[in-house]
Scaffold this active site. Structure first.
Site, PDB file in Angstrom:
ATOM      1  N   LYS A  13     -41.452  -8.224   3.259  1.00  0.00           N
ATOM      2  CA  LYS A  13     -40.385  -7.930   4.249  1.00  0.00           C
ATOM      3  C   LYS A  13     -39.473  -6.801   3.743  1.00  0.00           C
ATOM      4  O   LYS A  13     -39.215  -5.834   4.454  1.00  0.00           O
ATOM      5  CB  LYS A  13     -39.548  -9.193   4.531  1.00  0.00           C
ATOM      6  CG  LYS A  13     -40.363 -10.390   5.008  1.00  0.00           C
ATOM      7  CD  LYS A  13     -39.511 -11.601   5.291  1.00  0.00           C
ATOM      8  CE  LYS A  13     -38.867 -12.235   4.069  1.00  0.00           C
ATOM      9  NZ  LYS A  13     -39.821 -12.833   3.100  1.00  0.00           N
ATOM     10  N   ARG A  88     -34.127 -18.301   9.267  1.00  0.00           N
ATOM     11  CA  ARG A  88     -35.100 -19.029   8.456  1.00  0.00           C
ATOM     12  C   ARG A  88     -35.183 -20.497   8.837  1.00  0.00           C
ATOM     13  O   ARG A  88     -35.924 -21.241   8.191  1.00  0.00           O
ATOM     14  CB  ARG A  88     -34.663 -18.960   6.989  1.00  0.00           C
ATOM     15  CG  ARG A  88     -35.400 -17.933   6.185  1.00  0.00           C
ATOM     16  CD  ARG A  88     -34.608 -17.809   4.922  1.00  0.00           C
ATOM     17  NE  ARG A  88     -35.421 -17.710   3.771  1.00  0.00           N
ATOM     18  CZ  ARG A  88     -35.505 -16.576   3.066  1.00  0.00           C
ATOM     19  NH1 ARG A  88     -34.906 -15.484   3.475  1.00  0.00           N
ATOM     20  NH2 ARG A  88     -36.186 -16.549   1.972  1.00  0.00           N
ATOM     21  N   ARG A 127     -42.927  -8.549  -9.465  1.00  0.00           N
ATOM     22  CA  ARG A 127     -41.956  -7.737  -8.721  1.00  0.00           C
ATOM     23  C   ARG A 127     -40.856  -7.195  -9.641  1.00  0.00           C
ATOM     24  O   ARG A 127     -40.393  -7.858 -10.560  1.00  0.00           O
ATOM     25  CB  ARG A 127     -41.312  -8.577  -7.611  1.00  0.00           C
ATOM     26  CG  ARG A 127     -40.149  -7.851  -6.942  1.00  0.00           C
ATOM     27  CD  ARG A 127     -39.776  -8.403  -5.611  1.00  0.00           C
ATOM     28  NE  ARG A 127     -39.433  -9.811  -5.644  1.00  0.00           N
ATOM     29  CZ  ARG A 127     -39.193 -10.523  -4.558  1.00  0.00           C
ATOM     30  NH1 ARG A 127     -39.272  -9.954  -3.371  1.00  0.00           N
ATOM     31  NH2 ARG A 127     -38.896 -11.792  -4.658  1.00  0.00           N
ATOM     32  N   ARG A 160     -35.792 -10.275 -10.542  1.00  0.00           N
ATOM     33  CA  ARG A 160     -34.885 -11.194  -9.847  1.00  0.00           C
ATOM     34  C   ARG A 160     -34.910 -12.561 -10.515  1.00  0.00           C
ATOM     35  O   ARG A 160     -35.953 -13.045 -10.917  1.00  0.00           O
ATOM     36  CB  ARG A 160     -35.341 -11.317  -8.380  1.00  0.00           C
ATOM     37  CG  ARG A 160     -34.283 -10.900  -7.403  1.00  0.00           C
ATOM     38  CD  ARG A 160     -34.830 -10.773  -6.013  1.00  0.00           C
ATOM     39  NE  ARG A 160     -35.126 -12.072  -5.405  1.00  0.00           N
ATOM     40  CZ  ARG A 160     -35.557 -12.205  -4.159  1.00  0.00           C
ATOM     41  NH1 ARG A 160     -35.751 -11.140  -3.396  1.00  0.00           N
ATOM     42  NH2 ARG A 160     -35.802 -13.387  -3.654  1.00  0.00           N
ATOM     43  N   ARG A 171     -39.840 -22.217  -3.190  1.00  0.00           N
ATOM     44  CA  ARG A 171     -39.561 -21.281  -2.090  1.00  0.00           C
ATOM     45  C   ARG A 171     -40.661 -21.365  -1.035  1.00  0.00           C
ATOM     46  O   ARG A 171     -40.380 -21.314   0.165  1.00  0.00           O
ATOM     47  CB  ARG A 171     -39.421 -19.854  -2.638  1.00  0.00           C
ATOM     48  CG  ARG A 171     -38.065 -19.652  -3.316  1.00  0.00           C
ATOM     49  CD  ARG A 171     -38.037 -18.491  -4.264  1.00  0.00           C
ATOM     50  NE  ARG A 171     -38.244 -17.202  -3.646  1.00  0.00           N
ATOM     51  CZ  ARG A 171     -38.476 -16.080  -4.333  1.00  0.00           C
ATOM     52  NH1 ARG A 171     -38.525 -16.125  -5.662  1.00  0.00           N
ATOM     53  NH2 ARG A 171     -38.641 -14.947  -3.715  1.00  0.00           N
TER      54      ARG A 171
HETATM   55  P1  AP5 Z   1     -41.060  -7.879  -1.072  1.00  0.00           P
HETATM   56  O1  AP5 Z   1     -41.100  -6.797  -0.054  1.00  0.00           O
HETATM   57  O2  AP5 Z   1     -39.968  -7.885  -2.071  1.00  0.00           O
HETATM   58  O3  AP5 Z   1     -41.183  -9.299  -0.346  1.00  0.00           O
HETATM   59  P2  AP5 Z   1     -40.168 -10.107   0.573  1.00  0.00           P
HETATM   60  O4  AP5 Z   1     -40.947 -10.563   1.752  1.00  0.00           O
HETATM   61  O5  AP5 Z   1     -38.927  -9.323   0.813  1.00  0.00           O
HETATM   62  O6  AP5 Z   1     -39.940 -11.348  -0.367  1.00  0.00           O
HETATM   63  P3  AP5 Z   1     -38.611 -12.057  -0.918  1.00  0.00           P
HETATM   64  O7  AP5 Z   1     -39.003 -12.789  -2.171  1.00  0.00           O
HETATM   65  O8  AP5 Z   1     -37.472 -11.082  -1.004  1.00  0.00           O
HETATM   66  O9  AP5 Z   1     -38.371 -13.054   0.162  1.00  0.00           O
HETATM   67  P4  AP5 Z   1     -37.547 -14.306   0.010  1.00  0.00           P
HETATM   68  O10 AP5 Z   1     -37.577 -14.707   1.411  1.00  0.00           O
HETATM   69  O11 AP5 Z   1     -38.012 -15.322  -0.934  1.00  0.00           O
HETATM   70  O12 AP5 Z   1     -36.187 -13.796  -0.660  1.00  0.00           O
HETATM   71  P5  AP5 Z   1     -34.772 -13.462  -0.046  1.00  0.00           P
HETATM   72  O13 AP5 Z   1     -34.150 -12.436  -0.890  1.00  0.00           O
HETATM   73  O14 AP5 Z   1     -34.876 -13.216   1.411  1.00  0.00           O
HETATM   74  O15 AP5 Z   1     -42.477  -7.868  -1.817  1.00  0.00           O
HETATM   75  C1  AP5 Z   1     -42.759  -8.811  -2.835  1.00  0.00           C
HETATM   76  C2  AP5 Z   1     -43.597  -8.150  -3.936  1.00  0.00           C
HETATM   77  O16 AP5 Z   1     -44.892  -7.808  -3.419  1.00  0.00           O
HETATM   78  C3  AP5 Z   1     -43.006  -6.847  -4.478  1.00  0.00           C
HETATM   79  O17 AP5 Z   1     -43.305  -6.780  -5.828  1.00  0.00           O
HETATM   80  C4  AP5 Z   1     -43.734  -5.757  -3.672  1.00  0.00           C
HETATM   81  O18 AP5 Z   1     -43.797  -4.531  -4.368  1.00  0.00           O
HETATM   82  C5  AP5 Z   1     -45.105  -6.395  -3.477  1.00  0.00           C
HETATM   83  N1  AP5 Z   1     -45.737  -6.020  -2.215  1.00  0.00           N
HETATM   84  C6  AP5 Z   1     -45.125  -5.842  -1.010  1.00  0.00           C
HETATM   85  N2  AP5 Z   1     -46.053  -5.531  -0.065  1.00  0.00           N
HETATM   86  C7  AP5 Z   1     -47.262  -5.541  -0.698  1.00  0.00           C
HETATM   87  C8  AP5 Z   1     -48.599  -5.313  -0.253  1.00  0.00           C
HETATM   88  N3  AP5 Z   1     -48.878  -5.003   1.031  1.00  0.00           N
HETATM   89  N4  AP5 Z   1     -49.607  -5.420  -1.159  1.00  0.00           N
HETATM   90  C9  AP5 Z   1     -49.340  -5.735  -2.460  1.00  0.00           C
HETATM   91  N5  AP5 Z   1     -48.082  -5.958  -2.944  1.00  0.00           N
HETATM   92  C10 AP5 Z   1     -47.064  -5.868  -2.058  1.00  0.00           C
HETATM   93  O19 AP5 Z   1     -34.014 -14.851  -0.258  1.00  0.00           O
HETATM   94  C11 AP5 Z   1     -33.715 -15.322  -1.552  1.00  0.00           C
HETATM   95  C12 AP5 Z   1     -33.046 -16.675  -1.454  1.00  0.00           C
HETATM   96  O20 AP5 Z   1     -31.795 -16.546  -0.720  1.00  0.00           O
HETATM   97  C13 AP5 Z   1     -33.814 -17.754  -0.692  1.00  0.00           C
HETATM   98  O21 AP5 Z   1     -34.731 -18.429  -1.519  1.00  0.00           O
HETATM   99  C14 AP5 Z   1     -32.668 -18.662  -0.187  1.00  0.00           C
HETATM  100  O22 AP5 Z   1     -32.204 -19.472  -1.223  1.00  0.00           O
HETATM  101  C15 AP5 Z   1     -31.570 -17.659   0.131  1.00  0.00           C
HETATM  102  N6  AP5 Z   1     -31.604 -17.199   1.529  1.00  0.00           N
HETATM  103  C16 AP5 Z   1     -31.802 -15.923   1.954  1.00  0.00           C
HETATM  104  N7  AP5 Z   1     -31.781 -15.858   3.297  1.00  0.00           N
HETATM  105  C17 AP5 Z   1     -31.551 -17.132   3.723  1.00  0.00           C
HETATM  106  C18 AP5 Z   1     -31.445 -17.713   5.019  1.00  0.00           C
HETATM  107  N8  AP5 Z   1     -31.557 -16.978   6.148  1.00  0.00           N
HETATM  108  N9  AP5 Z   1     -31.228 -19.050   5.096  1.00  0.00           N
HETATM  109  C19 AP5 Z   1     -31.080 -19.808   3.979  1.00  0.00           C
HETATM  110  N10 AP5 Z   1     -31.201 -19.315   2.721  1.00  0.00           N
HETATM  111  C20 AP5 Z   1     -31.423 -17.984   2.603  1.00  0.00           C
HETATM  112 MG    MG Z   2     -36.912  -9.544   0.200  1.00  0.00          MG
END
Ligand code: AP5
Ligand code: MG
Length: 213
Positions: A13, A88, A127, A160, A171
């Site tokens: 994402k 989410r 990552r 991270r 997660r």
């Molecule tokens: P990346 O693009 O970083 O993936 P992402 O989908 O953004 O994954 P996140 O881990 O950021 O999602 P998340 O939902 O767990 O975390 P968030 O920060 O939102 O890509 C991942 C890796 O793969 C990278 O190394 C990239 O280079 C690689 N990659 C990308 N595309 C690729 C491809 N096509 N092929 C190969 N490799 C690839 O949330 C963190 C925490 O915050 C949550 O756990 C929760 O506690 C809290 N939180 C956030 N939002 C909410 C909400 N709305 N409600 C409740 N809690 C929340």
């Molecule tokens: Mg992200």
């Protein structure tokens, strides 16, 4: 254009959001990035959220909905935005719908980045992220031009805190229990589009651009 990127942790994402910002000149709204900034700033909300994030659990809906209410009314959202990691849960999606209705706007597309669980652990444990601009890289699959330096802003990349193999399990469990039901929620509204998120980063980008036009 109002877009939501939907998918499991590590689905890509944040990576794809960066391309959309450049193409459409609209801001990315990542609740994860906003929470991490609050933790860094040491706010009460940040410290409260940290407990959940460190365990790979979702932060309570009331906190998240409050964040989004403030953010969507900022000036840079007038021409559209990219939601990344929000909503989410079903209550978050319902709150968003109500909020957007009040603002007389709606979501144009929800893009589901489909990636099976067995690919997620490698993506997350390899990552590297930029603490300055939030960009994501991967040591093998999406490496920065210069090792550990952000291509976008020159920041020094870090790992991270929640990117451990243990936390990923929680997660993914939170995702399947609380977030996956949103797939049907948005399919019912006719705005859900699926993309094969297992292709390489640039192929996924092209597929998304084709959908959005
Ligand atoms: P990346 O693009 O970083 O993936 P992402 O989908 O953004 O994954 P996140 O881990 O950021 O999602 P998340 O939902 O767990 O975390 P968030 O920060 O939102 O890509 C991942 C890796 O793969 C990278 O190394 C990239 O280079 C690689 N990659 C990308 N595309 C690729 C491809 N096509 N092929 C190969 N490799 C690839 O949330 C963190 C925490 O915050 C949550 O756990 C929760 O506690 C809290 N939180 C956030 N939002 C909410 C909400 N709305 N409600 C409740 N809690 C929340
Ligand atoms: Mg992200």
């Amino acid at each position: 254009m109002n877009i939501m990127l939907f998918g499991a942790p590590g689905a890509g994402k944040g990576t794809q959001a960066k391309f959309l910002i450049e193409k459409y000149d609209i801001p990315q709204i990542s609740t994860g990035d906003i929470l991490r900034a609050a933790i860094k700033a040491g706010t009460v909300m940040g410290l409260e959220a940290k407990k959940f994030m460190d365990e790979g659990k979702l932060v309570p809906d009331s906190t998240i909905i409050g964040i989004i209410k403030d953010r969507l009314t900022e000036k840079d959202c007038t021409d559209g935005f990219i939601l990344d990691g929000f909503p989410r849960t079903i209550p978050q999606a319902e709150a968003l719908e109500k909020l957007m209705k009040g603002m007389k706007i709606s979501l144009d597309r929800v893009i589901s980045l489909n990636v099976p669980d067995d690919l997620i652990v490698d993506r997350i444990t390899g990552r590297r992220v930029c603490p300055k601009c939030g960009a994501s890289f991967h040591v093998e699959f999406n490496s920065p031009k210069v090792t550990d330096i952000c291509d976008y802003c020159g920041g020094t990349l870090i790992i991270r805190k929640d990117d451990t193999a243990e936390t990923v399990v929680n997660r993914l469990a939170s995702y399947h229990a609380q977030t996956a039901p949103l797939f049907d929620f948005y399919s019912d509204r006719g705005i859900m589009v699926e993309v094969d998120g297992t292709k390489n980063v640039l192929e996924v980008k092209e597929d998304i651009f084709k959908i959005l036009g």
